[in-house]
Design a protein around this motif. Structure first.
Motif, PDB file in Angstrom:
ATOM      1  N   GLU A   1       0.831  -1.206   0.000  1.00 18.10           N
ATOM      2  CA  GLU A   1       0.000   0.000   0.000  1.00 18.10           C
ATOM      3  C   GLU A   1       0.868   1.260   0.000  1.00 18.10           C
ATOM      4  N   GLY A   2       0.578   2.178  -0.908  1.00 20.88           N
ATOM      5  CA  GLY A   2       1.303   3.450  -0.934  1.00 20.88           C
ATOM      6  C   GLY A   2       2.579   3.429  -1.768  1.00 20.88           C
ATOM      7  N   HIS A   3       2.935   2.284  -2.296  1.00 17.31           N
ATOM      8  CA  HIS A   3       4.127   2.205  -3.151  1.00 17.31           C
ATOM      9  C   HIS A   3       3.709   2.017  -4.603  1.00 17.31           C
ATOM     10  N   ASP A   4       4.396   2.678  -5.503  1.00 18.46           N
ATOM     11  CA  ASP A   4       4.152   2.488  -6.929  1.00 18.46           C
ATOM     12  C   ASP A   4       5.481   2.461  -7.652  1.00 18.46           C
ATOM     13  N   PHE A   5       5.667   1.477  -8.518  1.00 18.19           N
ATOM     14  CA  PHE A   5       6.873   1.508  -9.358  1.00 18.19           C
ATOM     15  C   PHE A   5       6.711   0.618 -10.584  1.00 18.19           C
ATOM     16  N   LYS A   6       7.622   0.847 -11.526  1.00 20.97           N
ATOM     17  CA  LYS A   6       7.672   0.012 -12.726  1.00 20.97           C
ATOM     18  C   LYS A   6       9.077  -0.560 -12.860  1.00 20.97           C
ATOM     19  N   ILE A   7       9.126  -1.844 -13.156  1.00 25.44           N
ATOM     20  CA  ILE A   7      10.422  -2.490 -13.386  1.00 25.44           C
ATOM     21  C   ILE A   7      10.408  -3.097 -14.791  1.00 25.44           C
ATOM     22  N   ASN A   8      11.417  -2.779 -15.578  1.00 26.79           N
ATOM     23  CA  ASN A   8      11.598  -3.490 -16.844  1.00 26.79           C
ATOM     24  C   ASN A   8      12.447  -4.726 -16.576  1.00 26.79           C
ATOM     25  N   LEU A   9      11.967  -5.871 -17.031  1.00 27.06           N
ATOM     26  CA  LEU A   9      12.754  -7.101 -16.906  1.00 27.06           C
ATOM     27  C   LEU A   9      13.171  -7.546 -18.307  1.00 27.06           C
ATOM     28  N   VAL A  10      14.465  -7.786 -18.461  1.00 30.52           N
ATOM     29  CA  VAL A  10      14.982  -8.227 -19.760  1.00 30.52           C
ATOM     30  C   VAL A  10      15.752  -9.525 -19.559  1.00 30.52           C
ATOM     31  N   THR A  11      15.443 -10.536 -20.364  1.00 33.44           N
ATOM     32  CA  THR A  11      16.207 -11.784 -20.327  1.00 33.44           C
ATOM     33  C   THR A  11      16.826 -11.999 -21.721  1.00 33.44           C
ATOM     34  N   PRO A  12      18.071 -11.562 -21.891  1.00 34.71           N
ATOM     35  CA  PRO A  12      18.672 -11.530 -23.235  1.00 34.71           C
ATOM     36  C   PRO A  12      18.796 -12.900 -23.907  1.00 34.71           C
ATOM     37  N   ASP A  13      19.085 -13.945 -23.130  1.00 32.06           N
ATOM     38  CA  ASP A  13      19.365 -15.231 -23.801  1.00 32.06           C
ATOM     39  C   ASP A  13      18.150 -15.813 -24.518  1.00 32.06           C
ATOM     40  N   ASN A  14      16.953 -15.477 -24.057  1.00 31.76           N
ATOM     41  CA  ASN A  14      15.779 -15.972 -24.790  1.00 31.76           C
ATOM     42  C   ASN A  14      14.944 -14.809 -25.339  1.00 31.76           C
ATOM     43  N   ASP A  15      15.540 -13.619 -25.243  1.00 32.62           N
ATOM     44  CA  ASP A  15      14.956 -12.460 -25.894  1.00 32.62           C
ATOM     45  C   ASP A  15      13.540 -12.117 -25.396  1.00 32.62           C
TER      46      ASP A  15
END
Ligand SMILES: [Zn+2]
Length: 697
Positions: free
Chosen positions: A578-592
């Motif tokens: 509650e009260g937290h907001d964020f965005k995370i980009n996750l990238v896994t290069p080996d399987n694109d």
């Protein structure tokens, strides 16, 4: 001795849950094992009452025990049994022990076991190599399921390689010893349940699959179902397995006797090699190593992905798990989506008209074969009609007002089917299957507003107990009902008392006595085990477990990143978010692969194929490394430290997310006063007004 028994759960089938939920209970062979069943009688246990014994006698009179064809069929074609009773797991424990049930073969009738269940339990004592017809063989009694071998021009086509590598390898070794060494030239998975594919590495080398030398054939939708069916609610399902499968019960006439479709599940190394040839059409023919096979996809029956197979040159019909020696679960008590009894019946009917007209033998992934066209059709018809009648009969009554809370007391199987062994409801009882049909079509609500938002049992019980004059008269009445053999009435009031007074051991012990008699009386082992397991926990609490160090890299590898992220969303404690907001980009290069993982409104969502321009943090890690975290082998912090995971941006959001994720524990309480309290109850007590602060801080 029973006290020291560990919880034993099939790390095999459910290894994947251990890995992602970090649960901590043991894998072993299932229950305590000795040859003397009376050794396992609980100190507080009660013998079957005169009422229970009388009821068992009535069943002995009512059921067609003179029809002994199943006993002829289950022995027919016996070639050899191995000179051992136990199969060891690579990890050093006993993976399988058929000997732990040998007391069933002493010829005694036990009043603590429903006579029909005892009969089924004896039929499931098949052990060894059997010929179905020349060219088709089965090894039975090495695991929950059968493993089948079709003799091709040059080698074996293996159907359903059991739950674990160890038991499957032992079966292959046995057939090669007895019938001559042949290579495995193909593997067929009949459906997406782990007791039918988990042992694949015991019969083939993955190199031969990858090189294309050995095809692995499966029905459409196999991989998705094999991996995803049990993830989201996995911890709850595992806990409920203690009930349905009685994994903490000793193997004895007073405990675990059978599991309907086999004795139990082996506990060894479970793997998964993805299929290389998927059967996509409704009906598809394929010839492998000179063996013609006609596949019938039957999605939405016993499993979401399943297929029957007909062998025209052998006039042999393989019924997968669609037709076995019991009526199956429409609702499986460990928890799963409700299945479709009507579709199941229709697929059997299709098989009757496609293959049943000429089939001379029917064999399956559980139980024993049936020989002769007339007998094959008799069994197919019995099961087709039982599933159809269940669906139609229940809806017939529902359309006249019978609800989910009444149907099991109202619906019954037609008399003619009651007298056919192949139509008896061991795996799915008539009671819980009939409720399931209503649940499928109408949902869980009976349309009485009182039950639409009912009080939780622990909230309603104190009022009942107060109104009934407290514990004393309830115990007295409960005891009187118990003494009269009125167990279901007794459980009604004692259950209230146990919820109102979870520490009242006298109440818990009396309710356990009641459950025990009901358990003894039930034909379905799923139901029996559930009552007996609850009795055990009421009497002596939930036993402590031990942690197995098994791992299931195959299953994790097969799990999509999306599924894992979905599961993180389930692990998220909303109150902490509650009260937290964020965005995370996750990238896994080996399987694109790319994902956006977003926390907003105390909810964690993910979307594949996108990246947020305004992400607070970008996490880059190869999928092959991420898998080690997915299976719990390597902490994500370690991945960062070792440089395998790279964080760019605001690292703080990662630290925040970590504190919001909960590790589920398998030891949560089911019966009151038996273990750790379920913490979710603190979240929203019923007395609270809607505008009170429920955030918990
Ligand atoms: Zn199965």
């Amino acid at each position: 001795m029973w006290k020291r028994s560990f919880y034993v759960i099939w790390a095999g089938i459910f290894a994947v849950f251990w890995l992602i939920t970090g649960t901590a209970y043991a894998a072993g062979g299932g229950g305590v094992i000795t040859t003397d069943p009376t050794q396992h009688f609980h100190p507080k246990g009660k013998m079957p009452s005169e009422f229970t014994a009388e009821l068992q006698n009535k069943w002995r009179q009512f059921l067609p025990f003179d029809d002994k064809r199943d006993f002829e069929e289950h022995q027919k074609g016996f070639i050899a049994a191995p000179d051992y009773k136990q199969i060891m797991a690579e990890a050093g424990h006993v993976a399988w022990d058929i000997g732990s049930y040998e007391w069933l073969l002493d010829g005694k009738d036990f009043d603590s076991i429903h006579p029909s269940l005892q009969r089924q339990a004896i039929l499931n004592m098949n052990y060894g190599l059997y010929e179905v017809i020349p060219g088709i063989y089965q090894v039975r009694g090495f695991d929950l399921a059968n493993i089948s071998f079709i003799k091709g021009k040059t080698g074996w086509i293996v159907f359903d390689p059991l739950t674990c590598k160890e038991t499957a390898a032992a079966a292959l070794k046995l057939i090669n010893e007895k019938l001559g060494d042949r290579p495995v030239v193909a593997v067929v998975y009949s459906h997406s349940h782990a007791d039918h594919f988990g042992g694949v590495r015991g019969v083939v080398d993955i190199k031969d699959v990858n090189s294309g030398k050995v095809p692995v054939i499966a029905p459409i939708g196999f991989m998705e179902s094999a991996v995803s069916e049990n993830i989201y609610a996995g911890n709850a399902m595992n806990r409920r397995m203690f009930y349905q499968y009685g994994v903490l019960l000793p193997r004895s006439p007073f405990g675990h006797v059978d599991q309907s479709i086999g004795k139990n599940t082996a506990a060894g190394n479970t793997g998964l090699i993805p299929p290389t040839r998927v059967i996509e059409k409704d009906i598809e023919e394929l010839t492998v190593d000179g063996v013609r096979m006609v596949f019938q996809n039957t999605p939405g029956t016993e499993a979401p992905a399943e297929m029957n197979t007909y062998f025209p040159d052998f006039k042999a019909f393989w019924a997968a798990e669609n037709i076995v020696g019991t009526i199956h679960n429409i609702y499986t008590l460990r928890g799963a989506l409700v299945r479709d009894a009507l579709e199941w019946s229709k697929q059997i009917n299709k098989a009757i008209y496609l293959f049943g007209q000429e089939a001379e033998v029917m064999f399956a992934s559980h139980s024993w074969p049936r020989w002769g066209n007339e007998r094959v059709l008799e069994v197919m018809r019995a099961q087709r009609d039982t599933y159809a009648n269940l669906n139609n009969g229940v809806l017939h009554l529902a359309n006249q007002g019978a609800t989910i809370n009444q149907i099991h007391n109202v619906y019954d199987v037609p008399k003619s089917l009651q007298q056919q062994w192949a139509a008896r409801s061991y795996h799915g009882s008539v009671e819980h299957n009939s409720r399931a049909v209503i649940n499928r079509y109408l949902g869980y609500w009976d349309a009485n507003p009182t039950t639409l938002i009912p009080l939780s049992p622990e909230d309603s019980a104190p009022l009942y107990v107060e109104m009934m004059g407290g514990a004393k008269p309830i115990l007295a009445k409960g005891k009187a009902l118990y003494d009269q053999g009125k167990y279901r009435l007794a459980q009604e009031i004692l259950n209230k008392l146990v919820y109102a007074e979870p520490q009242n051991q006298e109440a818990k012990d009396l309710l356990a006595d009641v459950f025990e008699q009901i358990g003894y009386q039930k034909e379905s082992p799923s139901v029996r085990n559930s009552f007996l397991a609850a009795a055990l926990e009421l009497r002596s609490g939930i036993p402590e477990g031990d942690t197995p160090k098994t791992s299931g890299p195959d299953m994790i590898q097969a799990m999509t990143t999306e599924l894992w992220l979905d599961f993180l969303g389930i692990r998220l404690d909303s109150r902490k978010a509650e009260g937290h907001d964020f965005k995370i980009n996750l990238v896994t290069p080996d399987n694109d692969e790319k994902f956006v993982v977003e926390l907003s409104n105390a909810t964690l969502t993910n979307i594949e194929g996108f990246q947020a321009k305004d992400a607070d943090l970008t996490v880059t890690i190869n999928r092959s490394d991420l898998e080690k975290t997915m299976m719990g082998a390597v902490d994500f912090d370690e991945q960062i430290k070792s440089g395998k995971a790279k964080l760019k941006g605001n690292r703080e959001v990662y630290e925040q997310l970590k504190t919001m994720l909960v590790h589920f524990d398998l030891g949560f309480e089911i019966m009151p006063g038996t273990g750790a309290k379920d913490l979710t109850r603190e979240q929203k007590p019923f007395e609270q007004e809607p505008f009170a602060d429920t955030s918990g801080g």
